[in-house]
Design an enzyme around this catalytic site. Structure first.
Site, PDB file in Angstrom:
ATOM      1  CG  ASP A  50      16.725 -48.747  53.471  1.00  0.00           C
ATOM      2  OD1 ASP A  50      17.131 -48.536  52.311  1.00  0.00           O
ATOM      3  OD2 ASP A  50      15.993 -49.709  53.777  1.00  0.00           O
ATOM      4  CG  ASP A 143      18.227 -48.080  48.645  1.00  0.00           C
ATOM      5  OD1 ASP A 143      18.922 -49.103  48.764  1.00  0.00           O
ATOM      6  OD2 ASP A 143      17.034 -48.041  48.955  1.00  0.00           O
ATOM      7  CD  GLU A 144      20.530 -51.353  52.607  1.00  0.00           C
ATOM      8  OE1 GLU A 144      20.300 -51.423  53.825  1.00  0.00           O
ATOM      9  OE2 GLU A 144      20.249 -52.250  51.814  1.00  0.00           O
TER      10      GLU A 144
HETATM   11 MG   LIG Z   1      15.707 -48.899  50.528  1.00  0.00          MG
END
Ligand SMILES: [Mg+2]
Length: 429
Positions: A50, A143-144
């Site tokens: 993450d 974003d993960e």
């Molecule tokens: Mg994040």
């Protein structure tokens, strides 16, 4: 699982040190205190990666004068915080907070309007690096992602833990942002682990400690236990994960239906879900079979609109969007026709419909149909979709109108706003 010598992996210089006894506070090679040590370290291979304060980190990367300042990405018409950097978080600023509240808590914050195009680009770079570690990457959002590194030792000449530490360092040096990593035996625990030590974190939850680790945590830690389920569980006396773990599964089933057994297993730290790289390419769709076959586009088009709204609602509910729209038709003699069109990622009913209608009109040649459907594939995160505020005024207008309609419906029910926004100027000709 091996007792005996302890291994310490330095996250800065990536050397692995072995100690027969005792602990190590700092890396003997480089002096860094950032050491990974865990008895199950080299037998775990499911990771959750993450990015830390993703949007804000990118803005800081691109303007070094912001490095030590509180930075909030957000604002604009919705007036909420998208991402707050860690400096701003020390003032109590949080994602989804109304901007006026955030600025009350942190009046000196630098507010930056989101540049989604840039964030999507950086998100892709990070994902490309993930795919160099393993093909088993399941993105959850911009974003993960989950990564399954089983069987990659020979490829990388390193354990998954060491491969991930090298990855984190590479993201920092080559992309200029930081990530946090959780390593565990399964997705459920990996996702929890990545959140334990943010930012620049690396946390491990092993098989043997999982149940104990979870015991004291609130039931809301379990993904999918929202406010409603949490209240229902609390009323029945289930507040901590321990309460779920010790309960009879039948009792949980009575309380929560099919979710019951799932929660019971998760409470024991058990999660059999695979890391699924295909999740993105699966489709979300809506279709209907008619009582009588229909050939008339004037009848089919309004049905397509309703299906587009249904599809859009499903995408919005899941926080997803699609890049390809597929129209599905079944003729009266059961022949299947599918037609697709690729467009910038969207979750908007109006845009899904417009693509679907163009495809439908080309098929309306007098043929009678018994089934009509519309689906979205090449699924991506909602954040990557409908980026009209950058260039395209029409997309922005469509998106804002649709959000207004969605809000009205949430307040007054689905019937409050009936179709209409789309049948303006492009009736079948
Ligand atoms: Mg994040």
């Amino acid at each position: 699982m091996t007792e005996g010598p302890h291994r310490f992996l330095c996250r800065d210089c990536l050397t692995d040190h072995v100690r027969e006894h005792g602990a190590l506070d700092r890396c003997p090679a480089c002096g860094s205190p950032r050491l990974i040590s865990h008895p199950e370290r080299d037998s775990l291979s499911i990771a959750h990666v993450d990015c830390d304060a993703f949007y804000a980190s990118i803005e800081k990367r691109d303007d070094p004068s912001l490095a030590d300042k509180p930075v909030i990405v957000g604002g604009g018409r919705r007036g909420v915080v998208s991402t707050a950097c860690y400096v701003a978080r020390t003032y109590g600023v949080r994602s989804a907070m109304p901007m006026f509240k955030a600025l009350k808590a942190c009046p000196d914050a630098v507010v930056i309007r989101p540049n989604m195009e840039k964030y999507v680009r950086v998100g892709r770079e990070v994902r490309r690096m993930m795919l160099e570690l393993t093909p088993l990457v399941e993105p959850l959002s911009i974003d993960e992602a989950f990564l399954d590194l089983s069987g990659t030792e020979r490829l990388h000449h390193a354990s998954p833990a060491a491969t991930l530490a090298a990855f984190a360092r590479r993201v920092e040096t080559e992309i200029g942002i930081t990530v946090s990593i959780g390593l565990a035996p399964n997705k459920f625990l990996a996702k929890i682990a990545s959140d334990l030590d943010k930012p620049r974190g690396f946390s491990i939850i092993g098989r043997r400690e999982a149940a104990d680790f979870l015991a004291d945590k609130p039931v809301s830690l379990i993904h999918g236990v929202g406010k409603v389920a949490e209240e229902r569980l609390a009323k029945a006396g289930f507040r901590r994960i321990r309460d779920l773990r010790d309960a009879w599964p039948e009792r949980l089933t009575a309380l929560l239906g099919r979710e019951g057994p799932r929660l019971h297993r998760l409470a024991h730290g058990i999660d059999d879900r695979m890391v699924d790289p295909e999740r993105e390419t699966k489709s979300i769709s809506a279709e209907t079979t008619f009582e009588h076959d229909i050939a008339d586009p004037a009848v089919l088009v309004p049905i397509l609109w309703r299906l587009s709204e249904k599809l859009s609602a499903r995408l919005k509910h899941a926080g997803l969007a699609g890049r390809t729209v597929t129209l599905k038709l079944k003729t009266a003699d059961f022949r299947l026709r599918t037609r697709s069109r690729t467009l910038p990622a969207t979750q908007l009913a109006s845009r899904l419909f417009e693509a679907g209608r163009d495809l439908l009109q080309a098929e309306c040649d007098g043929t009678a149909f018994r089934l009509l459907g519309i689906g979205a594939t090449e699924i991506c995160a909602a954040e990557e979709a409908d980026l009209g505020d950058l260039a395209d005024q029409d997309v922005r207008r469509a998106r804002d109108m649709e959000r207004a309609v969605d809000t009205l419906r949430e307040r007054f029910g689905a019937a409050a706003v009936v179709k209409g926004i789309v049948f303006k100027n492009r009736e079948p000709d």
